[in-house]
Design an enzyme around this catalytic site. Structure first.
Site, short mmCIF file in Angstrom:
data_model
loop_
_atom_site.label_atom_id
_atom_site.label_comp_id
_atom_site.label_asym_id
_atom_site.label_seq_id
_atom_site.Cartn_x
_atom_site.Cartn_y
_atom_site.Cartn_z
N HIS A 171 2.19 7.63 0.29
CA HIS A 171 1.46 6.59 0.58
C HIS A 171 0.26 6.77 1.37
O HIS A 171 -0.93 6.37 1.22
CB HIS A 171 2.35 5.39 0.72
CG HIS A 171 1.58 4.15 1.02
ND1 HIS A 171 1.39 3.70 2.23
CD2 HIS A 171 1.00 3.23 0.26
CE1 HIS A 171 0.78 2.36 2.32
NE2 HIS A 171 0.49 2.15 1.07
N GLU A 176 -2.53 8.72 0.19
CA GLU A 176 -3.31 7.86 -0.78
C GLU A 176 -4.21 7.20 0.19
O GLU A 176 -5.60 6.89 -0.13
CB GLU A 176 -2.46 6.84 -1.46
CG GLU A 176 -3.31 5.81 -2.09
CD GLU A 176 -2.36 4.59 -2.32
OE1 GLU A 176 -2.90 3.41 -2.18
OE2 GLU A 176 -1.06 4.58 -2.62
N HIS A 177 -4.08 6.84 1.23
CA HIS A 177 -4.88 5.98 2.35
C HIS A 177 -5.77 6.75 2.62
O HIS A 177 -7.29 6.42 2.72
CB HIS A 177 -4.06 5.25 3.40
CG HIS A 177 -3.66 4.03 3.05
ND1 HIS A 177 -4.09 2.87 3.62
CD2 HIS A 177 -2.50 3.66 2.25
CE1 HIS A 177 -3.27 1.84 3.27
NE2 HIS A 177 -2.37 2.25 2.31
N GLU A 190 -0.13 -3.15 6.80
CA GLU A 190 0.31 -3.30 5.52
C GLU A 190 1.81 -3.53 5.47
O GLU A 190 2.18 -4.23 4.76
CB GLU A 190 -0.07 -2.06 4.77
CG GLU A 190 0.15 -2.28 3.27
CD GLU A 190 -0.46 -1.24 2.59
OE1 GLU A 190 0.22 -1.01 1.32
OE2 GLU A 190 -0.93 -0.19 3.14
#
Length: 463
Positions: free
Chosen positions: A77, A80-81, A157
């Site tokens: 993740h 991905e950022h 987040e």
């Protein structure tokens, strides 16, 4: 009245009318999915519809949080950022301006088994979209400063996810069901990992997982297959082949119970789940039908499946705000269950009783009418989910990774249609009846029966 219902009641389900004879033919009249394997093992799959002016192109990667370890959980993740924060040939601002000038949409997401990067754009901009995807996947700067800045973004987040009780419930459900497997990890990772992941962690994850044989380049909409193959060769042809698809030991499912009591919350959030089957299991389709038979309900919208007895009971006696049945599927296992929300904290015992009673009904006496209705609802839902180039690309990518090929709408229709009452009864007996289950409950859940009582209800002879 609830006690009277506990003794059982007869109900009748209206049989389905015969489907129009043109329906199977219409399913055959869909664009063909064309697949090509490049020399390095990269797959290119397209469904072309020249009548459209737009297209979705993306890269589906056979790697997600399940490919992580405890030490680097969250790296997929995080990557991905950081991939959108600039490459060797594009600054972050330049990348954003390029997408904006095309009027396109660039996005990505990480799941437990997959990572996806995709762009939705005008068909004429497809070459630019493929070039950008190839650049961010292979040439991201992974700048130390950007990594440090992104930590705070991901921590915020994570804090927002923690406020979404449904997300928290399902994270706990995976963790308690698969405690000794990376399938139980959260996608974002623990706070300690988010704060400590380094550039080398990202580089190692890329080297191990971002290989050609774990990727599928997918195009849907106004896409020419041969042209996309050439673009994929140009922008992804230098990817290493790798060692093949991700291989995991099948995780052991553990019946277990997680409860976080908070009487200040107005709503109890409860999930029950048993172990389900993987994508390629022949039991996958009967389990989907069984889940559809349980149905769903939402008091706010008065939405209820009239064929679902549980929905009728919940609605008539106001013992839940909503519920949703689910069959979450992975490569070799899954979770079949139900997620319930209720403000009726004094009726959680009844809610549990009627839920498990309907589960037992699937194993003991599913009716022809109920199975037929559920099959029709499932087929309609699966077909309606393909409305648009992005959902179509999503299905192609997921199925290519799961099955190695695309199942056509006609095939899916036939697979669902082939499910019989005996199939539903068999899978309910094999996966649900007298099986261990996982329970997660958050909120004012004091009234929910303890684990042993719920487990006993999974076998009518002991209850």
């Amino acid at each position: 009245m609830l006690s009277a219902l506990r003794n059982g009641a007869t109900r009748h389900v209206r049989g389905l009318a015969t489907a129009a004879s043109s329906y199977p033919g219409a399913l055959l009249n869909v664009p063909k999915t064309v697949v090509t394997k490049l020399n390095n093992g990269l797959l290119v799959a397209t469904e072309s519809n020249p009548s459209l002016s737009t297209a979705t192109v993306g890269v589906w990667i056979d790697s997600g949080s399940r490919s992580e370890t405890k030490a680097n959980n969250g790296v997929a993740h995080f990557l991905e950022h950081i991939s959108f924060k600039g490459t060797k040939s594009r600054t972050q601002t330049g990348l954003e301006v390029e997408i904006e000038n095309m009027g396109g949409h660039l996005n990505a997401y990480t799941s437990r088994e997959h990572t996806v990067y995709y762009a939705k754009l005008l068909s004429g901009d497809l070459p630019k979209g493929v070039a950008i995807l190839g650049d961010i996947l292979q040439h991201s700067n992974l700048d130390e400063g950007a990594i440090e800045r992104e930590r705070s973004v991901i921590l915020r987040e994570s804090a927002e996810v923690d406020k979404q009780i449904e997300e928290v419930v399902f994270d706990h459900l995976h963790a308690t069901s698969f405690p000794d497997s990376s399938l139980g990890y959260t996608i974002l990772g623990p706070e300690a990992n988010i704060k400590s992941l380094k550039r080398t962690d990202l580089q190692q994850y890329i080297a191990q997982n971002y290989t050609a044989d774990r990727m599928v380049v997918v195009g849907a909409g106004n896409v020419d297959h041969q042209a996309l193959c050439k673009l994929a060769e140009q922008h992804f042809g230098s990817l290493p082949t790798g060692t093949g698809k991700a291989k995991f030991a099948k995780p052991a499912f553990t019946g277990s119970d997680v409860r976080i009591r908070n009487d200040d919350m107005p709503t109890a959030h409860i999930a029950f789940a048993v172990e389900s089957a993987g994508w390629t299991s022949p039991d996958h389709w009967p389990l989907l039908v069984a889940s559809a038979m349980m149905g769903s309900y939402d008091r706010a919208s008065s939405a209820a499946h009239p064929s679902s007895k549980l929905a009728q009971i919940v609605r008539d006696h106001k013992i839940a705000n909503s519920f949703t049945s689910f069959n979450t599927t992975y490569s070799d296992t899954g979770l079949w269950g139900i997620y319930l929300q209720s403000n009726a904290r004094d009726n959680l015992d009844d809610l549990q009783h009627f839920t498990i009673r309907e589960w037992m009904g699937l194993a003991l006496s599913p009716s022809e009418g109920a199975v037929a209705v559920a099959k029709q609802q499932l087929k309609t839902s699966l077909l309606l989910s393909l409305d648009g180039t992005t959902p179509t690309a999503e299905e192609i990518g997921r199925q290519m990774l799961a099955y190695g090929r695309r199942l056509t709408p006609y095939e899916i229709d036939r697979l669902v249609d082939a499910v019989t009452v005996a199939d539903v009864k068999r899978v309910a007996h094999d996966y649900i009846y007298d099986r261990d289950l996982s329970i997660v409950a958050i909120g004012p859940v004091e009234g929910l029966p303890d684990y042993n009582r719920v487990r006993a209800a999974m076998n009518l002879l002991r209850y």
